[in-house]
Scaffold this active site. Structure first.
Site, PDB file in Angstrom:
ATOM      1  N   GLU A 174     -50.221 -58.211 -44.944  1.00 40.05           N
ATOM      2  CA  GLU A 174     -49.208 -58.024 -44.331  1.00 40.05           C
ATOM      3  C   GLU A 174     -48.946 -57.949 -42.902  1.00 40.05           C
ATOM      4  O   GLU A 174     -47.989 -58.192 -42.313  1.00 40.05           O
ATOM      5  CB  GLU A 174     -48.422 -56.393 -44.889  1.00 40.05           C
ATOM      6  N   GLN A 204      -3.025 -35.087 -68.686  1.00 45.64           N
ATOM      7  CA  GLN A 204      -3.385 -35.799 -67.387  1.00 45.64           C
ATOM      8  C   GLN A 204      -2.379 -36.680 -66.583  1.00 45.64           C
ATOM      9  O   GLN A 204      -2.442 -36.559 -65.463  1.00 45.64           O
ATOM     10  CB  GLN A 204      -4.611 -36.889 -67.763  1.00 45.64           C
ATOM     11  N   HIS A 226     -12.495 -39.120 -67.428  1.00 46.82           N
ATOM     12  CA  HIS A 226     -12.681 -38.357 -68.483  1.00 46.82           C
ATOM     13  C   HIS A 226     -12.504 -39.174 -69.934  1.00 46.82           C
ATOM     14  O   HIS A 226     -11.437 -40.065 -70.023  1.00 46.82           O
ATOM     15  CB  HIS A 226     -11.460 -37.281 -68.524  1.00 46.82           C
ATOM     16  N   THR A 252      -6.279 -39.124 -61.175  1.00 50.06           N
ATOM     17  CA  THR A 252      -6.938 -38.567 -62.428  1.00 50.06           C
ATOM     18  C   THR A 252      -6.756 -39.699 -63.529  1.00 50.06           C
ATOM     19  O   THR A 252      -5.925 -40.337 -63.505  1.00 50.06           O
ATOM     20  CB  THR A 252      -6.550 -37.377 -62.704  1.00 50.06           C
ATOM     21  N   ASP A 275     -11.482 -29.196 -67.509  1.00 50.63           N
ATOM     22  CA  ASP A 275     -10.582 -29.021 -65.940  1.00 50.63           C
ATOM     23  C   ASP A 275     -10.873 -27.172 -65.794  1.00 50.63           C
ATOM     24  O   ASP A 275     -10.871 -26.956 -64.524  1.00 50.63           O
ATOM     25  CB  ASP A 275      -9.201 -29.337 -66.237  1.00 50.63           C
ATOM     26  N   HIS A 293      -0.734 -34.729 -63.488  1.00 49.39           N
ATOM     27  CA  HIS A 293      -1.080 -34.399 -62.411  1.00 49.39           C
ATOM     28  C   HIS A 293      -0.393 -35.207 -61.138  1.00 49.39           C
ATOM     29  O   HIS A 293      -0.311 -34.752 -60.022  1.00 49.39           O
ATOM     30  CB  HIS A 293      -2.567 -34.892 -62.276  1.00 49.39           C
TER      31      HIS A 293
END
Length: 460
Positions: free
Chosen positions: A420, A263, A333, A241, A366, A266
């Site tokens: 083509e 954070q 974030h 994170t 979260d 984590h």
């Protein structure tokens, strides 16, 4: 605790900013070499390989790899009422927000008898992974499951590592989440083995292959996703994170410090970055971080994350420069806490999710904002989106032309086919207008005759 990167009085281009922004050192390539034998073993030996991996990595042996539906439903008996209420509130907010991500069907008309319908078709089956390392993540189960359900996915399977203290079943909180959203196909399988099982299927336990695999995990889960990409779709190779906060001296230092710490708890490799145009404010935040980090439950983990090379305080000349740094970083974030949040937001291009104002912390996203917290990491927000209903949808164009509308395209289509060197393309159209006794539409307009005031090309 957090190192300082001073970018003031420098005119840096995009390539220089990409080189200077702090990053976690994650080597997914090396991890792929380590997990590929595990993935191949599940492909070749199925259940036997999964049991070996559970014994070696989770310390669990002899357990049921598939959790009985009755066990999943009964798990709610152990869910504390306040936790159940919170999970139900998350579902109630997340479901309408996810449904809003499903595009409406659109029909484009090219005159009479010619339409292209843009529809969004869900995949048929999805495998959801829930990690079981340092914490249990029922909220991540819900983020994945509700998004898939909003997209209309008809078949969902969930896998999470076996827990020794839960009789070989996944963590009880994972089962709570499964029960609340009606998932009754749950497997006690973890890590790379779970990703391989989703991709290849394991007939002996009733696990059919899936079309898409989603869900967070460590670097080995990310590596396993890379190993099966092409056989199945994946959401992303999620890394650790990260949070980047743009703040000026008008922000509250305690709020910023708390969000950086939130954070960092984590993982030791989590990235926390502050970008500010005020050296005095940066010093105040550093002081608050030093005080608050020592009081948190995971103080050692937080200290390592904030002291690592992936975390930093970045000083810039002004908020426009702060936005340029953030765009180069592409944070998972992004928080904006400034005197003029709207002006800064207007400069932001790259972020997984954006949290505006001092009372919109990432932790709200979260859990209970209603937004999805499965987001791109490692700078991939510069080109990738977070998980949502769209992750499980495929845009399909449904083309429908009648005889008259096709006739109106013939001249131009033949010209393109000749140019083509693909004459059979043109003949596939012309053949439809050759006169035939048994052709009920033979008296309709001949090829090349005008049938509409519109002229348009056909699709190959």
């Amino acid at each position: 605790m957090m190192r300082t990167i001073d970018l003031r009085h420098q005119h840096l281009g995009r390539s220089e900013l990409l080189r200077l922004v702090p990053r976690a050192a994650v080597d997914t390539g090396t991890a792929v070499e380590r997990v590929k034998p595990l993935v191949d073993a599940v492909r070749d030996r199925g259940e036997a390989a999964l049991r070996e991996q559970a014994r070696d990595f989770d310390g669990v042996d002899g357990h049921a790899l598939r959790v009985q539906p009755e066990r999943i439903a009964a798990s709610l008996d152990t869910c504390p009422p306040e936790v159940r209420a919170a999970l139900e509130e998350l579902i109630a907010k997340l479901r309408p927000a996810s449904e809003a991500q499903v595009p409406a069907e659109q029909v484009t008309r090219f005159g009479d008898g010619a339409t292209i319908t843009q529809r969004w078709q869900p995949v048929g089956r999805v495998g959801l992974y829930a990690p079981g390392g340092k914490a249990a993540y029922p909220s991540s189960v819900l983020m994945n499951a509700v998004s898939a359900q909003a997209a209309g996915v008809p078949s969902l399977a969930l896998a999470s590592p076996a827990q020794r203290d839960n009789g070989g079943a996944p963590h009880e909180a994972v089962l709570w989440a499964a029960a609340l959203v009606g998932i009754d196909e749950v497997y006690a399988i973890g890590g790379a083995g779970a990703i391989a099982a989703f991709a290849h299927g394991v007939p002996s336990i009733g696990l059919e292959p899936v079309d898409v695999v989603t869900g967070p995990g460590n670097v080995f889960v990310a590596a396993a996703k890379r190993a099966v990409t092409g056989l199945v779709g994946i959401d992303s190779e999620a890394g650790t994170t990260e949070i980047l906060i743009i703040a000026d001296s008008g922000a509250e230092p305690r709020f910023v410090a708390a969000d950086l710490i939130s954070q960092a708890e984590h993982d030791e490799a989590a990235a926390s970055v502050l970008v500010t145009d005020s050296a005095e404010f940066a010093a105040r935040v550093q002081g608050e971080v030093a005080t608050m980090a020592g009081r948190t439950r995971h103080a050692a983990r937080v200290h390592e994350a904030l002291s690592g090379p992936q975390s930093a305080v970045i000083l810039v000349d002004d908020l426009a420069a702060a936005a340029r740094v953030s765009n180069a970083y592409g944070p998972e974030h992004l928080e904006i806490q400034t005197r003029d949040d709207g002006a800064v937001l207007a400069l932001v291009e790259n972020a997984g999710a954006i949290f505006v104002g001092g009372y919109t912390p990432v932790s709200l996203g979260d859990y209970l904002a209603g937004s999805n917290h499965v987001l791109p990491t490692g700078g991939t927000a510069r080109f990738a989106a977070g998980l949502g209903a769209h992750t499980f949808l495929r845009p399909q164009q449904v083309v429908a032309y009648d005889r008259a509308a096709l006739a109106g395209t013939e001249t131009h289509l033949l010209a393109l086919a000749r140019a083509e060197g693909l004459p059979a393309h043109g003949e596939a159209v012309s053949e439809r207008f050759r006169a035939a006794v048994d052709d009920p539409a033979a008296d309709n307009p001949a090829p090349g005759e005008p049938v509409s005031e519109h002229r348009h090309g056909g699709s190959r």
